[in-house]
Design a protein around this motif. Structure first.
Motif, PDB file in Angstrom:
ATOM      1  N   LEU A  79       1.021  -1.444   0.257  1.00  0.00           N
ATOM      2  CA  LEU A  79      -0.215  -0.194  -0.098  1.00  0.00           C
ATOM      3  C   LEU A  79       0.827   1.216  -0.225  1.00  0.00           C
ATOM      4  N   PRO A  80       0.642   1.969  -1.261  1.00  0.00           N
ATOM      5  CA  PRO A  80       1.389   3.672  -1.395  1.00  0.00           C
ATOM      6  C   PRO A  80       1.516   4.180   0.086  1.00  0.00           C
ATOM      7  N   THR A  81       1.982   4.376   1.151  1.00  0.00           N
ATOM      8  CA  THR A  81       1.064   5.115   2.730  1.00  0.00           C
ATOM      9  C   THR A  81       2.112   6.480   1.662  1.00  0.00           C
ATOM     10  N   GLU A  82       3.297   6.288   1.792  1.00  0.00           N
ATOM     11  CA  GLU A  82       3.746   7.569   1.549  1.00  0.00           C
ATOM     12  C   GLU A  82       3.499   8.536   0.156  1.00  0.00           C
ATOM     13  N   ARG A  83       3.430   7.661  -0.719  1.00  0.00           N
ATOM     14  CA  ARG A  83       2.684   8.496  -1.980  1.00  0.00           C
ATOM     15  C   ARG A  83       2.003   9.330  -1.271  1.00  0.00           C
ATOM     16  N   THR A  84       0.531   7.901  -1.256  1.00  0.00           N
ATOM     17  CA  THR A  84      -0.629   8.859  -0.604  1.00  0.00           C
ATOM     18  C   THR A  84      -0.358   9.747   0.183  1.00  0.00           C
ATOM     19  N   ALA A  85      -0.010  10.043   0.953  1.00  0.00           N
ATOM     20  CA  ALA A  85       0.320  11.568   2.494  1.00  0.00           C
ATOM     21  C   ALA A  85       0.440  12.290   1.337  1.00  0.00           C
ATOM     22  N   ARG A  86       1.667  12.405   0.546  1.00  0.00           N
ATOM     23  CA  ARG A  86       2.190  13.704  -0.548  1.00  0.00           C
ATOM     24  C   ARG A  86       1.311  13.930  -1.330  1.00  0.00           C
ATOM     25  N   ALA A  87       0.140  12.917  -1.574  1.00  0.00           N
ATOM     26  CA  ALA A  87      -1.023  13.424  -2.023  1.00  0.00           C
ATOM     27  C   ALA A  87      -2.074  14.161  -1.714  1.00  0.00           C
ATOM     28  N   GLN A 137      -1.525  15.622   1.187  1.00  0.00           N
ATOM     29  CA  GLN A 137      -1.325  17.036   1.559  1.00  0.00           C
ATOM     30  C   GLN A 137      -1.144  18.347   0.802  1.00  0.00           C
ATOM     31  N   ALA A 138      -1.244  17.456  -0.251  1.00  0.00           N
ATOM     32  CA  ALA A 138      -1.100  18.465  -1.949  1.00  0.00           C
ATOM     33  C   ALA A 138      -2.302  18.924  -1.921  1.00  0.00           C
ATOM     34  N   ALA A 139      -3.547  18.010  -2.179  1.00  0.00           N
ATOM     35  CA  ALA A 139      -5.406  18.382  -2.009  1.00  0.00           C
ATOM     36  C   ALA A 139      -5.836  19.121  -1.228  1.00  0.00           C
ATOM     37  N   LEU A 140      -4.972  18.878   0.235  1.00  0.00           N
ATOM     38  CA  LEU A 140      -5.462  19.682   2.100  1.00  0.00           C
ATOM     39  C   LEU A 140      -4.799  21.396   1.284  1.00  0.00           C
ATOM     40  N   ALA A 141      -3.890  21.760   0.573  1.00  0.00           N
ATOM     41  CA  ALA A 141      -3.897  23.007   0.199  1.00  0.00           C
ATOM     42  C   ALA A 141      -4.421  23.683  -0.401  1.00  0.00           C
ATOM     43  N   SER A 142      -5.633  23.387  -0.562  1.00  0.00           N
ATOM     44  CA  SER A 142      -7.185  23.541  -1.314  1.00  0.00           C
ATOM     45  C   SER A 142      -8.454  23.215  -0.130  1.00  0.00           C
ATOM     46  N   PRO A 143      -8.762  24.505   0.044  1.00  0.00           N
ATOM     47  CA  PRO A 143     -10.191  24.371   1.163  1.00  0.00           C
ATOM     48  C   PRO A 143     -11.051  23.263   0.594  1.00  0.00           C
ATOM     49  N   ALA A 144     -11.341  23.464  -1.361  1.00  0.00           N
ATOM     50  CA  ALA A 144     -12.232  22.198  -2.050  1.00  0.00           C
ATOM     51  C   ALA A 144     -12.512  21.155  -1.525  1.00  0.00           C
ATOM     52  N   VAL A 151      -7.021  13.082  -4.050  1.00  0.00           N
ATOM     53  CA  VAL A 151      -5.722  12.216  -3.585  1.00  0.00           C
ATOM     54  C   VAL A 151      -5.733  11.039  -5.199  1.00  0.00           C
ATOM     55  N   THR A 152      -6.891  10.366  -5.097  1.00  0.00           N
ATOM     56  CA  THR A 152      -7.348   9.797  -6.158  1.00  0.00           C
ATOM     57  C   THR A 152      -7.055   9.845  -7.431  1.00  0.00           C
ATOM     58  N   ALA A 153      -6.916  11.439  -7.647  1.00  0.00           N
ATOM     59  CA  ALA A 153      -6.844  11.726  -8.962  1.00  0.00           C
ATOM     60  C   ALA A 153      -5.652  12.100  -9.404  1.00  0.00           C
ATOM     61  N   GLU A 154      -4.841  12.875  -7.728  1.00  0.00           N
ATOM     62  CA  GLU A 154      -3.345  13.077  -8.547  1.00  0.00           C
ATOM     63  C   GLU A 154      -3.026  11.340  -8.814  1.00  0.00           C
ATOM     64  N   LEU A 155      -3.051  10.389  -8.113  1.00  0.00           N
ATOM     65  CA  LEU A 155      -2.634   9.166  -7.910  1.00  0.00           C
ATOM     66  C   LEU A 155      -2.322   8.577  -9.551  1.00  0.00           C
ATOM     67  N   LEU A 156      -4.042   8.680 -10.059  1.00  0.00           N
ATOM     68  CA  LEU A 156      -4.159   7.861 -11.607  1.00  0.00           C
ATOM     69  C   LEU A 156      -3.735   8.854 -12.247  1.00  0.00           C
ATOM     70  N   ALA A 157      -2.994   9.668 -11.930  1.00  0.00           N
ATOM     71  CA  ALA A 157      -2.742  10.786 -13.003  1.00  0.00           C
ATOM     72  C   ALA A 157      -1.061  11.067 -13.836  1.00  0.00           C
ATOM     73  N   ASP A 158      -0.412  10.687 -12.179  1.00  0.00           N
ATOM     74  CA  ASP A 158       0.540  10.204 -12.066  1.00  0.00           C
ATOM     75  C   ASP A 158       1.381   8.821 -12.791  1.00  0.00           C
ATOM     76  N   THR A 159       1.516   9.118 -14.114  1.00  0.00           N
ATOM     77  CA  THR A 159       1.074   7.834 -14.507  1.00  0.00           C
ATOM     78  C   THR A 159       2.897   6.493 -14.615  1.00  0.00           C
ATOM     79  N   VAL A 160       3.959   7.836 -14.227  1.00  0.00           N
ATOM     80  CA  VAL A 160       4.958   7.315 -14.437  1.00  0.00           C
ATOM     81  C   VAL A 160       5.148   6.475 -12.703  1.00  0.00           C
ATOM     82  N   TRP A 161       4.953   7.414 -11.453  1.00  0.00           N
ATOM     83  CA  TRP A 161       4.407   6.278 -10.803  1.00  0.00           C
ATOM     84  C   TRP A 161       3.497   5.419 -10.503  1.00  0.00           C
TER      85      TRP A 161
END
Length: 385
Positions: free
Chosen positions: A43-51, A53-60, A270-280
């Motif tokens: 389970l990608p805990t570190e990569r998910t945590a970064r996603a 954190q990035a998502a939480l930069a926006s109140p949305a 979070v999921t949108a970022e992870l799925l869009a990061d095709t290299v990762w």
């Protein structure tokens, strides 16, 4: 206080023997082949945590969202599905895992008494979803090539079939993959008789051997495809989706408004970022395939060495499960308690039975144990079965 009887709908729903069993086998010393969980260490805990954190930069990310799902996630899912189909088609609704997609589709398309065709053995989550509508569930046998599509026409000619449900890739519990020839025939039958195919495909990207087969949806527009991030990223995100006909998905969206208003804006971002990061993502999925392939081969080899011709097994090419049928009449349900006492657990085939007698079958999950533990689990199993 006496227990309430509940509504007719809830009384129609069968229990999940797997959920009941998991409470028993999760005790120290038991090697469980009964679950259907991804390997926790993958389970990608570190990569998910970064996603996150990035998502939480926006109140949305902490606000209500639209019922159909966050637009960035719908866009990336639509692009992924269109690539698999080889054409730009259909629309997307994001759901709370693919189980909610099944439940909403059943409500949207079925009236009491309508006929639903499923594989036999069948996926318990689908059987439960169809039970809530009080539909008539008819099982069609499963073999090494998937659903016996050749048996459908006679049923279609005498019954009003609304849905044919198939776990097309690496079937749960049967392990089989529907052949391309059968996919094409199933699509032809849907176009001829006017039923909807629900192509349930949470495992399709977990192929570690053999050639990829086009989705059933590549051959007909009467297919609603379901999948999720649970098997390729993390089940805790609870992000699933359906892709297909806009009219059907509009019905689902209306029902979803009454079910949960909307999904989690945070996990969808979070999921949108992870799925869009095709290299990762490509590298992550390749790691999963490699690990699961090694474990599947270890379990298959150990079972073959221990039981020989007594146990007929699916040949693992992907997914998370092996299905076995004892040729000598070994009763897997009757021996389960003794197996747990011996320190190993499995799911008896009868838990997945629709109409067939599956008392001599069992489902085994290979994902959560390394090869040495799988071999030890088979050793314990051989002392009982």
């Amino acid at each position: 206080m006496s227990e309430e009887r509940g509504s007719l709908s809830v009384r129609a729903v069968r229990g999940s023997a797997i959920r009941d069993l998991l409470a028993v086998v999760e005790q120290p010393g038991v090697l469980s082949l009964a679950g259907g969980l991804p390997a926790p260490e993958l389970l990608p805990t570190e990569r998910t945590a970064r996603a996150a954190q990035a998502a939480l930069a926006s109140p949305a990310a902490l606000q209500y969202g639209v019922t159909a799902g966050a637009p960035p996630l719908r866009e990336v899912v639509h692009a992924r599905e269109s690539t698999k189909l080889g054409r730009d088609a259909g629309t997307v609704v994001i759901t709370h895992g693919s189980q909610q997609a099944l439940s909403l589709l059943a409500q949207a398309l079925l009236d009491p008494g309508d006929t639903v065709i499923v594989e036999d053995p069948g996926y318990i989550g689908a059987l439960q979803a169809f039970d809530t509508t009080r539909a008539r569930v008819v099982g069609v046998p499963l073999d090494a090539g998937g659903m016996r599509v050749d048996e459908l026409r006679s049923i279609l000619q005498r019954e009003r079939v609304r849905i044919v449900h198939t776990v097309s890739n690496f079937h749960n519990p049967g392990g089989a993959t529907l052949t391309e020839e059968r996919r094409r025939e199933l699509a032809r039958l849907a176009d001829e008789f006017g039923f909807w195919i629900v192509e349930d495909d949470p495992y399709g990207e977990l192929r570690f051997a053999g050639p990829t087969v086009p989705p059933v949806a590549a051959f007909s527009d009467r297919v609603i495809r379901l999948s999720s991030a649970s098997k390729i990223v993390a089940p805790g995100l609870r992000v699933g989706w359906m892709h297909g006909d806009a009219g059907v998905l509009a019905l689902v969206e209306r029902l979803k408004q009454g079910a949960d208003l909307c999904g989690s804006s945070l996990t969808q971002a979070v999921t949108a970022e992870l799925l869009a990061d095709t290299v990762w993502l490509d590298g992550h999925v390749e790691t999963i395939r490699s690990v699961y392939g090694e474990r599947a081969r270890a379990l298959h080899t150990a079972l073959t060495d221990a039981f020989g011709d007594r146990l007929r097994l699916t040949t693992p090419e992907g997914g998370m499960f092996l299905w076995g049928e004892f040729a000598d009449g070994t009763a897997t349900s009757a021996n389960l308690g003794e197996a747990v006492d011996a320190g190993v657990a499995y799911v008896p085939g009868s838990a997945f039975a629709v109409q067939r007698d599956l008392a001599h079958s069992l489902r085994l999950c290979f994902t959560t144990s390394p090869p040495d533990e799988l071999r030890e689990a088979v050793r314990r199993l051989s002392t009982v079965l």
